[in-house]
Write a protein that holds these residues in place. Structure first.
Motif, PDB file in Angstrom:
ATOM      1  N   HIS A 157       2.797  13.228   8.135  1.00 46.40           N
ATOM      2  CA  HIS A 157       3.409  12.006   7.580  1.00 46.40           C
ATOM      3  C   HIS A 157       4.086  11.193   8.676  1.00 46.40           C
ATOM      4  O   HIS A 157       4.001   9.968   8.693  1.00 46.40           O
ATOM      5  N   HIS A 158       4.725  11.899   9.577  1.00 40.57           N
ATOM      6  CA  HIS A 158       5.393  11.216  10.688  1.00 40.57           C
ATOM      7  C   HIS A 158       4.351  10.504  11.561  1.00 40.57           C
ATOM      8  O   HIS A 158       4.550   9.362  11.988  1.00 40.57           O
ATOM      9  N   TYR A 159       3.250  11.183  11.790  1.00 36.91           N
ATOM     10  CA  TYR A 159       2.172  10.601  12.599  1.00 36.91           C
ATOM     11  C   TYR A 159       1.610   9.345  11.913  1.00 36.91           C
ATOM     12  O   TYR A 159       1.432   8.296  12.549  1.00 36.91           O
ATOM     13  N   ILE A 160       1.351   9.453  10.611  1.00 34.11           N
ATOM     14  CA  ILE A 160       0.809   8.296   9.875  1.00 34.11           C
ATOM     15  C   ILE A 160       1.807   7.130   9.940  1.00 34.11           C
ATOM     16  O   ILE A 160       1.440   5.989  10.188  1.00 34.11           O
ATOM     17  N   ARG A 161       3.077   7.437   9.747  1.00 36.17           N
ATOM     18  CA  ARG A 161       4.078   6.359   9.785  1.00 36.17           C
ATOM     19  C   ARG A 161       4.131   5.727  11.184  1.00 36.17           C
ATOM     20  O   ARG A 161       4.309   4.518  11.322  1.00 36.17           O
ATOM     21  N   SER A 162       3.936   6.544  12.216  1.00 34.96           N
ATOM     22  CA  SER A 162       3.971   5.981  13.571  1.00 34.96           C
ATOM     23  C   SER A 162       2.781   5.031  13.794  1.00 34.96           C
ATOM     24  O   SER A 162       2.915   4.012  14.473  1.00 34.96           O
ATOM     25  N   LEU A 163       1.635   5.363  13.198  1.00 34.16           N
ATOM     26  CA  LEU A 163       0.481   4.455  13.308  1.00 34.16           C
ATOM     27  C   LEU A 163       0.766   3.135  12.601  1.00 34.16           C
ATOM     28  O   LEU A 163       0.440   2.056  13.107  1.00 34.16           O
ATOM     29  N   ILE A 164       1.361   3.230  11.429  1.00 33.61           N
ATOM     30  CA  ILE A 164       1.689   2.014  10.656  1.00 33.61           C
ATOM     31  C   ILE A 164       2.706   1.176  11.436  1.00 33.61           C
ATOM     32  O   ILE A 164       2.629  -0.046  11.473  1.00 33.61           O
ATOM     33  N   GLN A 165       3.623   1.879  12.072  1.00 34.86           N
ATOM     34  CA  GLN A 165       4.643   1.166  12.841  1.00 34.86           C
ATOM     35  C   GLN A 165       4.039   0.430  14.037  1.00 34.86           C
ATOM     36  O   GLN A 165       4.355  -0.737  14.286  1.00 34.86           O
ATOM     37  N   GLU A 166       3.132   1.103  14.758  1.00 35.27           N
ATOM     38  CA  GLU A 166       2.497   0.458  15.920  1.00 35.27           C
ATOM     39  C   GLU A 166       1.742  -0.796  15.516  1.00 35.27           C
ATOM     40  O   GLU A 166       1.748  -1.788  16.207  1.00 35.27           O
ATOM     41  N   LYS A 167       1.079  -0.723  14.373  1.00 34.16           N
ATOM     42  CA  LYS A 167       0.229  -1.842  13.966  1.00 34.16           C
ATOM     43  C   LYS A 167       1.000  -2.924  13.203  1.00 34.16           C
ATOM     44  O   LYS A 167       0.785  -4.117  13.423  1.00 34.16           O
ATOM     45  N   PHE A 168       1.895  -2.512  12.313  1.00 36.66           N
ATOM     46  CA  PHE A 168       2.523  -3.479  11.390  1.00 36.66           C
ATOM     47  C   PHE A 168       4.020  -3.665  11.631  1.00 36.66           C
ATOM     48  O   PHE A 168       4.646  -4.488  10.971  1.00 36.66           O
ATOM     49  N   GLY A 169       4.598  -2.863  12.513  1.00 33.82           N
ATOM     50  CA  GLY A 169       6.027  -2.999  12.814  1.00 33.82           C
ATOM     51  C   GLY A 169       6.889  -2.055  11.992  1.00 33.82           C
ATOM     52  O   GLY A 169       6.448  -1.476  10.987  1.00 33.82           O
ATOM     53  N   GLU A 195       9.579  -2.524  10.150  1.00 29.38           N
ATOM     54  CA  GLU A 195      10.020  -2.869   8.796  1.00 29.38           C
ATOM     55  C   GLU A 195       9.001  -2.402   7.753  1.00 29.38           C
ATOM     56  O   GLU A 195       9.353  -1.786   6.741  1.00 29.38           O
ATOM     57  N   VAL A 196       7.727  -2.675   8.037  1.00 32.46           N
ATOM     58  CA  VAL A 196       6.665  -2.256   7.115  1.00 32.46           C
ATOM     59  C   VAL A 196       6.557  -0.727   7.091  1.00 32.46           C
ATOM     60  O   VAL A 196       6.482  -0.102   6.024  1.00 32.46           O
ATOM     61  N   ALA A 197       6.600  -0.107   8.277  1.00 31.10           N
ATOM     62  CA  ALA A 197       6.453   1.359   8.343  1.00 31.10           C
ATOM     63  C   ALA A 197       7.575   2.057   7.582  1.00 31.10           C
ATOM     64  O   ALA A 197       7.338   3.025   6.849  1.00 31.10           O
ATOM     65  N   ASP A 198       8.785   1.569   7.753  1.00 30.84           N
ATOM     66  CA  ASP A 198       9.925   2.206   7.069  1.00 30.84           C
ATOM     67  C   ASP A 198       9.834   2.049   5.555  1.00 30.84           C
ATOM     68  O   ASP A 198      10.373   2.858   4.803  1.00 30.84           O
ATOM     69  N   ALA A 199       9.177   0.980   5.107  1.00 24.30           N
ATOM     70  CA  ALA A 199       9.105   0.714   3.668  1.00 24.30           C
ATOM     71  C   ALA A 199       7.880   1.342   3.018  1.00 24.30           C
ATOM     72  O   ALA A 199       7.735   1.301   1.795  1.00 24.30           O
ATOM     73  N   THR A 200       6.979   1.919   3.815  1.00 22.38           N
ATOM     74  CA  THR A 200       5.742   2.490   3.251  1.00 22.38           C
ATOM     75  C   THR A 200       6.000   3.873   2.664  1.00 22.38           C
ATOM     76  O   THR A 200       6.500   4.757   3.358  1.00 22.38           O
ATOM     77  N   SER A 201       5.659   4.034   1.413  1.00 22.60           N
ATOM     78  CA  SER A 201       5.778   5.356   0.780  1.00 22.60           C
ATOM     79  C   SER A 201       4.563   6.183   1.170  1.00 22.60           C
ATOM     80  O   SER A 201       3.422   5.754   0.966  1.00 22.60           O
ATOM     81  N   ILE A 202       4.808   7.356   1.714  1.00 21.85           N
ATOM     82  CA  ILE A 202       3.720   8.270   2.073  1.00 21.85           C
ATOM     83  C   ILE A 202       3.889   9.543   1.246  1.00 21.85           C
ATOM     84  O   ILE A 202       4.875  10.271   1.394  1.00 21.85           O
ATOM     85  N   LEU A 203       2.939   9.752   0.340  1.00 22.31           N
ATOM     86  CA  LEU A 203       3.008  10.886  -0.585  1.00 22.31           C
ATOM     87  C   LEU A 203       2.209  12.055  -0.037  1.00 22.31           C
ATOM     88  O   LEU A 203       1.201  11.857   0.636  1.00 22.31           O
ATOM     89  N   VAL A 230       0.832  -1.213   0.000  1.00 23.60           N
ATOM     90  CA  VAL A 230       0.000   0.000   0.000  1.00 23.60           C
ATOM     91  C   VAL A 230       0.865   1.260   0.000  1.00 23.60           C
ATOM     92  O   VAL A 230       1.843   1.352   0.749  1.00 23.60           O
ATOM     93  N   VAL A 231       0.497   2.200  -0.838  1.00 16.13           N
ATOM     94  CA  VAL A 231       1.071   3.549  -0.809  1.00 16.13           C
ATOM     95  C   VAL A 231       0.012   4.451  -0.180  1.00 16.13           C
ATOM     96  O   VAL A 231      -1.172   4.308  -0.470  1.00 16.13           O
ATOM     97  N   ILE A 232       0.436   5.330   0.699  1.00 12.86           N
ATOM     98  CA  ILE A 232      -0.505   6.264   1.333  1.00 12.86           C
ATOM     99  C   ILE A 232      -0.273   7.657   0.757  1.00 12.86           C
ATOM    100  O   ILE A 232       0.871   8.050   0.520  1.00 12.86           O
ATOM    101  N   ALA A 233      -1.359   8.366   0.505  1.00 16.98           N
ATOM    102  CA  ALA A 233      -1.230   9.770   0.093  1.00 16.98           C
ATOM    103  C   ALA A 233      -1.979  10.624   1.109  1.00 16.98           C
ATOM    104  O   ALA A 233      -3.199  10.476   1.262  1.00 16.98           O
ATOM    105  N   TYR A 234      -1.247  11.489   1.792  1.00 14.98           N
ATOM    106  CA  TYR A 234      -1.887  12.449   2.693  1.00 14.98           C
ATOM    107  C   TYR A 234      -2.228  13.690   1.880  1.00 14.98           C
ATOM    108  O   TYR A 234      -1.338  14.353   1.347  1.00 14.98           O
ATOM    109  N   GLU A 235      -3.528  13.960   1.786  1.00 20.98           N
ATOM    110  CA  GLU A 235      -3.978  15.103   0.995  1.00 20.98           C
ATOM    111  C   GLU A 235      -4.941  15.943   1.814  1.00 20.98           C
ATOM    112  O   GLU A 235      -6.151  15.646   1.856  1.00 20.98           O
ATOM    113  N   PRO A 236      -4.453  16.976   2.479  1.00 23.04           N
ATOM    114  CA  PRO A 236      -5.375  17.853   3.207  1.00 23.04           C
ATOM    115  C   PRO A 236      -6.358  18.474   2.212  1.00 23.04           C
ATOM    116  O   PRO A 236      -5.937  19.041   1.191  1.00 23.04           O
TER     117      PRO A 236
END
Ligand code: PGA
Length: 251
Positions: free
Chosen positions: A188-200, A202-210, A163-169
């Motif tokens: 973006h940092h907040y979104i990545r922290s949520l991904i990290q809490e749930k998926f760890g 490795e997944v959070a670091d590899a997730t592209s957030i646009l 999954v790629v995430i796009a933050y679009e206010p």
């Protein structure tokens, strides 16, 4: 898994078939070698033709802008994941704020669309973001957090890795008003922290957030330079090859 830098164009309901073909060709011919992946989010009617135009270029990929959540059947006018896959589509933009606003899409539905896109081996570009009144009330993290949890937290780690995430206010889309680089970075940092809490990690670091919302050639560099911003989802500026290429060259 490795985090990718991505410049994705969302053409929305713009360009007829011939204009779309010319735009794709202009992007292909002007693209300089870069580490970033370029994604063309074209109207459905252009997909197959543009898949042929880009087929020899490994750094250009094709995106659809929506997809129906069911496999097939009596859904007049809708387009399925199987149809998209068979046209050479790599990514599908899902949950764009215009789909939420004008077509009543909510995260429960978007979650189903994400599932079927993954089932057919394509990558969702999941869009989230708050409206102006939510930001002014200071509730933007809460809202985006709910969106992300509802749409993505049922996935497995392997699925989330696609999954790629796009933050679009929403207040920045098509308005000429961008989030400041610091506002983008914070979310973006907040979104990545949520991904990290749930998926760890490795997944959070590899997730592209646009980041998306009035990305232009003159602001892309500063936004993309933020540590948790891995590129952009670009609307208006993706309709001019020169501007889109300048953005794609801003990493
Ligand atoms: P914009 O659109 O770049 O025209 O603001 C972005 C988007 O809607 O994805």
């Amino acid at each position: 898994m490795e985090r990718k830098l991505i410049a994705a164009g969302n053409w929305k309901m713009n360009t007829d078939y011939n204009e779309g073909r010319e735009l794709a060709k202009a992007v292909v011919s002007g693209l300089q070698s870069s580490d970033a992946l370029v994604v063309l989010g074209t109207p459905y009617t252009h997909l197959k033709n543009i898949s042929v135009i880009i087929k020899d270029i490994s750094t250009i990929k094709l995106a659809a802008q929506n997809c129906h959540q069911e496999e097939s059947g009596a859904y007049t006018g809708e387009i399925s994941a199987a149809m998209l896959q068979s046209c050479g589509v790599d990514f599908v933009i899902l949950g764009h704020s215009e789909r939420r606003e004008y077509f009543g899409e909510a995260d429960e539905l978007i979650a189903k669309k994400i599932d079927i896109v993954l089932k057919y081996g394509m990558q969702p570009i999941y869009c989230c973001g708050e409206k102006l009144e939510v930001r002014e009330a200071g509730k933007h993290e809460e809202l985006v957090g709910e969106q992300v949890k509802t749409a993505l937290f049922h996935l497995t780690k392997e699925q989330m890795g696609q999954v790629v995430i796009a933050y679009e206010p929403v207040w920045a889309i098509g308005t000429g008003k961008t989030a400041s680089p610091a506002q983008a970075q914070d979310m973006h940092h907040y979104i990545r922290s949520l991904i990290q809490e749930k998926f760890g990690s490795e997944v959070a670091d590899a997730t592209s957030i646009l980041y998306g919302g009035s990305v232009k050639p003159d602001n892309a560099k500063e936004i993309f330079a933020q540590p948790d911003v891995d590129g952009g989802l670009v609307g208006g500026a993706a309709l001019k090859a020169k501007d889109f290429l300048a953005i794609a060259g801003s990493f």
